[in-house]
Design a protein around this motif. Sequence first.
Motif, mmCIF file in Angstrom:
data_model
loop_
_atom_site.group_PDB
_atom_site.id
_atom_site.type_symbol
_atom_site.label_atom_id
_atom_site.label_comp_id
_atom_site.label_asym_id
_atom_site.label_seq_id
_atom_site.Cartn_x
_atom_site.Cartn_y
_atom_site.Cartn_z
ATOM 1 N N VAL A 56 -12.376 -37.820 -23.258
ATOM 2 C CA VAL A 56 -12.065 -38.120 -24.666
ATOM 3 C C VAL A 56 -12.527 -36.981 -25.567
ATOM 4 N N LEU A 57 -13.733 -36.471 -25.326
ATOM 5 C CA LEU A 57 -14.245 -35.363 -26.147
ATOM 6 C C LEU A 57 -13.376 -34.124 -26.009
ATOM 7 N N GLN A 58 -12.963 -33.831 -24.792
ATOM 8 C CA GLN A 58 -12.112 -32.660 -24.570
ATOM 9 C C GLN A 58 -10.753 -32.848 -25.235
ATOM 10 N N THR A 59 -10.216 -34.057 -25.164
ATOM 11 C CA THR A 59 -8.940 -34.333 -25.811
ATOM 12 C C THR A 59 -9.051 -34.191 -27.324
ATOM 13 N N ASN A 60 -10.167 -34.641 -27.893
ATOM 14 C CA ASN A 60 -10.379 -34.478 -29.336
ATOM 15 C C ASN A 60 -10.384 -33.009 -29.728
ATOM 16 N N LYS A 61 -10.964 -32.165 -28.882
ATOM 17 C CA LYS A 61 -10.976 -30.727 -29.163
ATOM 18 C C LYS A 61 -9.567 -30.170 -29.151
ATOM 19 N N TYR A 62 -8.778 -30.567 -28.169
ATOM 20 C CA TYR A 62 -7.391 -30.108 -28.118
ATOM 21 C C TYR A 62 -6.610 -30.594 -29.339
ATOM 22 N N LEU A 63 -6.865 -31.831 -29.756
ATOM 23 C CA LEU A 63 -6.174 -32.366 -30.929
ATOM 24 C C LEU A 63 -6.569 -31.599 -32.188
ATOM 25 N N ASP A 64 -7.842 -31.236 -32.299
ATOM 26 C CA ASP A 64 -8.280 -30.427 -33.446
ATOM 27 C C ASP A 64 -7.571 -29.074 -33.454
ATOM 28 N N ASN A 65 -7.463 -28.459 -32.279
ATOM 29 C CA ASN A 65 -6.764 -27.179 -32.187
ATOM 30 C C ASN A 65 -5.293 -27.321 -32.546
ATOM 31 N N ALA A 66 -4.677 -28.415 -32.076
ATOM 32 C CA ALA A 66 -3.267 -28.642 -32.390
ATOM 33 C C ALA A 66 -3.070 -28.860 -33.886
ATOM 34 N N ALA A 163 -4.136 -16.944 -30.455
ATOM 35 C CA ALA A 163 -3.750 -18.068 -29.597
ATOM 36 C C ALA A 163 -4.861 -19.110 -29.572
ATOM 37 N N VAL A 164 -4.476 -20.370 -29.605
ATOM 38 C CA VAL A 164 -5.428 -21.478 -29.488
ATOM 39 C C VAL A 164 -5.017 -22.342 -28.307
ATOM 40 N N ILE A 166 -4.248 -25.702 -26.762
ATOM 41 C CA ILE A 166 -3.832 -27.033 -27.203
ATOM 42 C C ILE A 166 -3.837 -28.034 -26.058
ATOM 43 N N ASP A 167 -4.090 -27.554 -24.848
ATOM 44 C CA ASP A 167 -4.193 -28.427 -23.681
ATOM 45 C C ASP A 167 -4.829 -27.610 -22.566
ATOM 46 N N ALA A 168 -5.151 -28.268 -21.473
ATOM 47 C CA ALA A 168 -5.774 -27.566 -20.356
ATOM 48 C C ALA A 168 -4.857 -26.449 -19.862
ATOM 49 N N LYS A 169 -5.351 -25.220 -19.942
ATOM 50 C CA LYS A 169 -4.619 -24.032 -19.506
ATOM 51 C C LYS A 169 -3.304 -23.856 -20.245
ATOM 52 N N ALA A 170 -3.233 -24.325 -21.480
ATOM 53 C CA ALA A 170 -2.024 -24.172 -22.295
ATOM 54 C C ALA A 170 -2.419 -23.668 -23.679
ATOM 55 N N THR A 171 -1.907 -22.504 -24.044
ATOM 56 C CA THR A 171 -2.205 -21.911 -25.348
ATOM 57 C C THR A 171 -0.915 -21.670 -26.107
ATOM 58 N N VAL A 172 -1.049 -21.556 -27.426
ATOM 59 C CA VAL A 172 0.102 -21.264 -28.281
ATOM 60 C C VAL A 172 -0.359 -20.340 -29.392
ATOM 61 N N ALA A 173 0.485 -19.387 -29.742
ATOM 62 C CA ALA A 173 0.173 -18.470 -30.841
ATOM 63 C C ALA A 173 0.405 -19.191 -32.164
ATOM 64 N N ARG A 233 7.587 -23.373 -31.725
ATOM 65 C CA ARG A 233 6.170 -23.644 -31.500
ATOM 66 C C ARG A 233 5.736 -24.941 -32.177
ATOM 67 N N GLU A 234 6.293 -25.224 -33.353
ATOM 68 C CA GLU A 234 5.970 -26.492 -34.031
ATOM 69 C C GLU A 234 6.411 -27.678 -33.191
ATOM 70 N N ASN A 235 7.602 -27.587 -32.596
ATOM 71 C CA ASN A 235 8.083 -28.680 -31.750
ATOM 72 C C ASN A 235 7.183 -28.869 -30.534
ATOM 73 N N ARG A 236 6.765 -27.761 -29.941
ATOM 74 C CA ARG A 236 5.893 -27.858 -28.771
ATOM 75 C C ARG A 236 4.573 -28.519 -29.135
ATOM 76 N N ILE A 237 4.015 -28.122 -30.271
ATOM 77 C CA ILE A 237 2.745 -28.699 -30.701
ATOM 78 C C ILE A 237 2.902 -30.188 -31.000
ATOM 79 N N GLU A 238 4.021 -30.565 -31.602
ATOM 80 C CA GLU A 238 4.252 -31.981 -31.910
ATOM 81 C C GLU A 238 4.330 -32.809 -30.632
ATOM 82 N N PHE A 239 5.072 -32.322 -29.634
ATOM 83 C CA PHE A 239 5.176 -33.041 -28.362
ATOM 84 C C PHE A 239 3.807 -33.137 -27.683
ATOM 85 N N THR A 240 3.079 -32.033 -27.689
ATOM 86 C CA THR A 240 1.753 -32.024 -27.062
ATOM 87 C C THR A 240 0.802 -32.966 -27.789
ATOM 88 N N ASN A 241 0.872 -32.963 -29.109
ATOM 89 C CA ASN A 241 -0.007 -33.830 -29.903
ATOM 90 C C ASN A 241 0.260 -35.307 -29.596
#
Length: 297
Positions: A56-66, A163-164, A166-173, A233-241
């Motif tokens: 849960v903590l790791q997911t919260n970090k990814y959500l903050d980055n997203a 790049a940030v 947004i998920d395990a081993k997944a980054t986006v500019a 990139r916005e679409n990718r972030i939305e799907f990931t979020n």
Amino acid sequence: MRITQAMMTNGFMRSLNSILGDMDKSEYQLTSGKKNRLPQDDPVGSVQTMTYRSAVLQTNKYLDNATEAGTWLDNTDTALNEVTSVIHRVRTLMEEANTDTATAESRQAIAEEVDQLVDHVSQIANTTVGGRYIFGGTNTGNPPAVVGGTGFYTWNGNDGEIAVEIDAKATVAINSIGKRIFADSSTGANDGLLNFLKSVSNTLKTGAQANNLGQLDKLADKVLEQQASVGARENRIEFTNNRLQNFKLTMTNTLAQVEDADMAQVITDFKTQESVYRSALSTGARVLQPSLVDFLR
């Protein structure tokens, strides 16, 4: 085997302490809402709790980055839309200035409006999010577009990507390279959109026509390319979020099942233990009769 008074007393006290221990555990569950106080109470459950809580903590970090990435890209998209609007307006003004009916005075008036549009584009190029310049590449601490003494612009940004994860081993500019729009023109010269517009203004101020609409169109295509990249990139972030939100909900529910106490069951158990404790005290008062020592005290 002979049962002595001491044996009865000791047995009674052990049973009473056991009941009190159960009541203490139930009281802790009622006040904290948790099943266990110490890891040794449920070693397997404790390991599961740590695993789910870490997820849960790791997911919260990814959500903050997203969320941060979405903020950057939303602001970038808005800025590029403004640039596109400016280009359309400049094209209209250039077409108007290039007609045979346009006079030197009217072209100078058009040049003044182009100057205002240049200033506006420079403000867009220096857009900030949280005090960081989003078009300067990795040089986010300094304004990328700086006007010189001649009225033309120099570009202090670079072409580095931020790049940030947004998920395990997944980054986006999260940034767009402003140098490709504002600093590099289609001819390869280091003038870009800003200095192109400034050149148009200077030409019109002399009363001449600005016959370089083709270059303006190429610069407009560069803006559209960046907008398409931002949109993807916005679409990718939305799907990931959305996926991370669902995963977080699942992990939170699973954690609650492992960690949280069933309050209805705890209340029932506590009432039962309370009744047993009272019955034990009443029974002990009858069974444990006073001894001769008690009378001699």
